[in-house]
Write an enzyme that holds these catalytic residues in place. Structure first.
Site, mmCIF file in Angstrom:
data_model
loop_
_atom_site.group_PDB
_atom_site.id
_atom_site.type_symbol
_atom_site.label_atom_id
_atom_site.label_comp_id
_atom_site.label_asym_id
_atom_site.label_seq_id
_atom_site.Cartn_x
_atom_site.Cartn_y
_atom_site.Cartn_z
ATOM 1 N N ASP A 214 -12.166 -6.541 -5.392
ATOM 2 C CA ASP A 214 -11.500 -6.855 -6.661
ATOM 3 C C ASP A 214 -12.532 -7.214 -7.729
ATOM 4 O OD1 ASP A 214 -9.131 -6.511 -5.275
ATOM 5 O OD2 ASP A 214 -8.747 -8.652 -5.045
ATOM 6 N N ASP B 233 0.926 -8.300 -3.824
ATOM 7 C CA ASP B 233 2.102 -8.846 -3.148
ATOM 8 C C ASP B 233 2.352 -10.255 -3.667
ATOM 9 O OD1 ASP B 233 4.119 -9.664 -1.477
ATOM 10 O OD2 ASP B 233 3.204 -8.844 0.331
ATOM 11 N N ARG C 232 -7.192 -11.218 -15.180
ATOM 12 C CA ARG C 232 -7.716 -11.817 -16.414
ATOM 13 C C ARG C 232 -8.647 -10.856 -17.149
ATOM 14 N NH1 ARG C 232 -12.339 -13.843 -17.588
ATOM 15 N NH2 ARG C 232 -12.608 -15.283 -19.304
ATOM 16 N N LYS D 245 0.820 -1.214 0.000
ATOM 17 C CA LYS D 245 0.000 0.000 0.000
ATOM 18 C C LYS D 245 0.853 1.261 0.000
ATOM 19 C CE LYS D 245 -4.258 -1.717 2.116
ATOM 20 N NZ LYS D 245 -4.921 -2.038 0.892
ATOM 21 N N THR E 87 -7.344 1.087 0.745
ATOM 22 C CA THR E 87 -6.448 1.828 -0.137
ATOM 23 C C THR E 87 -7.004 3.229 -0.387
ATOM 24 O OG1 THR E 87 -5.695 -0.224 -1.170
ATOM 25 C CG2 THR E 87 -5.281 1.810 -2.388
ATOM 26 N N SER F 225 -13.268 -3.958 0.425
ATOM 27 C CA SER F 225 -11.894 -4.463 0.471
ATOM 28 C C SER F 225 -11.800 -5.683 -0.435
ATOM 29 C CB SER F 225 -11.515 -4.844 1.896
ATOM 30 O OG SER F 225 -11.456 -3.690 2.698
ATOM 31 N N ASP G 170 -9.996 -14.137 -6.817
ATOM 32 C CA ASP G 170 -10.471 -12.799 -7.191
ATOM 33 C C ASP G 170 -9.354 -11.977 -7.830
ATOM 34 O OD1 ASP G 170 -12.844 -13.531 -6.014
ATOM 35 O OD2 ASP G 170 -12.482 -12.436 -4.157
ATOM 36 N N THR H 125 -10.185 0.286 -3.635
ATOM 37 C CA THR H 125 -10.731 -0.561 -2.588
ATOM 38 C C THR H 125 -10.748 0.243 -1.293
ATOM 39 O OG1 THR H 125 -8.518 -1.500 -2.323
ATOM 40 C CG2 THR H 125 -10.108 -2.789 -3.612
#
Length: 146
Positions: A86, A106, A122, A37, A62, A80, A116, A59
């Site tokens: 996501d 990460d 993708r 972050k 963030t 979140s 997710d 999110t």
């Protein structure tokens, strides 16, 4: 009557906000896992002019950090990542509402919501939306969209 008037006033404010300003523009999505972050925050601060000129979506956590530490307004905050954020961003990507995604994930830690994470990556590939996962690619995205 008082409650109805209050509800009407709030709906009016929402309609005005959506019809004026940047509500209908495409978003720049900002997502970062906990361990990255501050790296994303530092990047956003270094490229403040670029991010200030765009409608940001992030999110929950963030987004809070961006507002607190960089002072930019996040137009829309989603849940979140582990609880569906996501996927919310992925849905907006698939509908053409996202210009670029900055996803500082990460890679050294397994995420409980890895499915997710993979789905968001993708859908960015399928929709041909720029996806930056580190400072090097983020810098290229900023330069190309400026």
């Amino acid at each position: 009557p008082e409650l109805l008037a209050e509800a009407y006033a709030e709906l009016s404010r929402l309609a005005i906000r959506r019809l004026s300003g940047r509500f209908h523009e495409r978003y720049v999505a900002l997502v970062a896992h906990d361990g990255r972050k501050h790296e994303l925050i530092k990047f956003i601060a270094a490229h403040r002019a670029y991010f200030a000129a765009r409608s940001l979506i992030a999110t929950e956590n963030t987004g809070k950090l961006i507002e607190q530490e960089v002072g930019l307004t996040v137009a829309r905050r989603v849940l979140s990542g582990p609880v569906g954020g996501d996927q919310e961003i992925g849905a907006l990507v698939s509908r053409g509402f996202v210009e670029a995604v900055f996803f500082y994930r990460d890679p050294l830690w397994a995420q409980p919501h890895q499915a997710d994470v993979s789905a968001l990556i993708r859908i960015c590939e399928v929709a041909n939306v720029p996806l930056a996962t580190n400072n090097a690619t983020a810098d290229l995205v900023v330069r190309s969209l400026t």
